[in-house]
Design an enzyme around this catalytic site. Sequence first.
Site, PDB file in Angstrom:
ATOM      1  N   ASP A 132      12.521 -41.943 -41.697  1.00 35.10           N
ATOM      2  CA  ASP A 132      13.664 -42.863 -40.960  1.00 35.10           C
ATOM      3  C   ASP A 132      14.181 -43.818 -42.083  1.00 35.10           C
ATOM      4  OD1 ASP A 132      14.776 -44.756 -39.087  1.00 35.10           O
ATOM      5  OD2 ASP A 132      13.786 -43.501 -37.524  1.00 35.10           O
ATOM      6  N   HIS A 181      15.844 -49.813 -37.730  1.00 34.44           N
ATOM      7  CA  HIS A 181      15.734 -48.705 -36.958  1.00 34.44           C
ATOM      8  C   HIS A 181      14.382 -48.143 -36.972  1.00 34.44           C
ATOM      9  CE1 HIS A 181      16.182 -44.326 -35.947  1.00 34.44           C
ATOM     10  NE2 HIS A 181      16.962 -44.830 -34.775  1.00 34.44           N
ATOM     11  N   ASN A 224      23.084 -38.272 -29.647  1.00 34.60           N
ATOM     12  CA  ASN A 224      23.588 -39.309 -28.499  1.00 34.60           C
ATOM     13  C   ASN A 224      24.868 -38.821 -27.987  1.00 34.60           C
ATOM     14  OD1 ASN A 224      20.954 -40.676 -28.854  1.00 34.60           O
ATOM     15  ND2 ASN A 224      22.185 -42.336 -29.997  1.00 34.60           N
ATOM     16  N   SER A 255      16.949 -41.772 -30.165  1.00 37.09           N
ATOM     17  CA  SER A 255      16.145 -42.124 -31.284  1.00 37.09           C
ATOM     18  C   SER A 255      14.701 -42.781 -30.746  1.00 37.09           C
ATOM     19  CB  SER A 255      16.641 -43.460 -32.077  1.00 37.09           C
ATOM     20  OG  SER A 255      17.246 -42.726 -33.320  1.00 37.09           O
TER      21      SER A 255
END
Length: 398
Positions: free
Chosen positions: A155, A188, A279, A341
């Site tokens: 990430d 994130h 998404n 996510s």
Amino acid sequence: MNIKKVLASISIIALSYSSVGLTAVNARSNDDLNSETSRKIVVFKQGTSDETRDKVLGVRFASRKIKRLENSRADVLENVSDTEIADLKTNPNVLRVETDAIATIQVRDARETAKGGGGVTIQAQTLPWGISKIQANQVWLSGNTADPIKVGIIDTGISLSHPDLALNIKGSYNAINGRKSANDDNGHGSHVAGIIAALNNTTGSVGVAPKADIYAIKVLNAAGSGYISDIIEGIDWAISKNIKVINMSLGCACDVQSMHAAVIRAKNAGIIVVAAAGNSATDPVIYPAAYPEAIAVSATDSSDQLASWSARGPEVDLSAPGVSIYSTYKGTGYATLSGTSMASPHVAGSAALVLFKNPSWTPDQVIAALESTATDLGIGGFDNLFGFGLVNALAASQ
Ligand code: CA
Ligand code: CA
């Protein structure tokens, strides 16, 4: 996708007289690769020596070589022209030349959150709705907190000094720049890490597997994007550290053969690969989630409805909470975020709990347990929205 799923999706298509699912899969090809990048992955044929590779690239590419991917038999080059690509492709030592596509974090309204995130005052620990929804907190009562199952978070990094995470962070790696730390400059990765393993203490949030050993593998920059080649390097680092579960809350419409090969390497090394489905409700499931060896996760809300924006398709394996999820953020902060996510790490944490209970299980055994115990949602049995259903950490780890 396993055989059971193929059959399930074929029957769904037959029932609805629709071929949308299959069309979507067939429509995707290498032509959809992100064209913004002039970075290329040059893959050499098996048996090509390092010396030969150096010779093929020669002085022409010496200043443009980013890195060598040892396990992919590949070199990554930047600013490669179309003529140079054509030249490389004619070289007898070169197997293929791939675009080093750009993957991004799969969070909604990241910029809005970045503005507001990190500023939440630390208060008494709250149990995020997603943790109780998948019944993870009931698993802890039996003494299973996934201590010390190794989980790699591929990430933007992890906030290494976050008081609700630091004790669980057992290693870190920066694939973008090996001389730099894997501290999270976006937020994130810290959010994802907290969903998996925020500490069960008196403050902030708590994760699915609150004593799992987590590893910060930074492959995405402060803006939340990064090259496929860095993701491949991150996956190989996880393999080298004997990590058991990797979470990738990232992706793109980029079927890069070398990334697929890395995901297969990881699974063959005994790693459970979990990834965000994407998404966009109108686009196919993104890569790497769409690869059959990865668990693709769609996002649900607290009423067990699929998020309107969640990707869907025959590649979805499981669904998990992904709307308004409270977790740790960059610095010492917390934030509430939505996205596939956020759904993916609920499954990654559940996989860690399953592994604690059954340490000798192969990835396929863990995947079978997660899928067969999931709570069926939507139409009966496997479907393109929820896959095999909403993950249930308690049922899966019995
Ligand atoms: Ca906590
Ligand atoms: Ca269903």
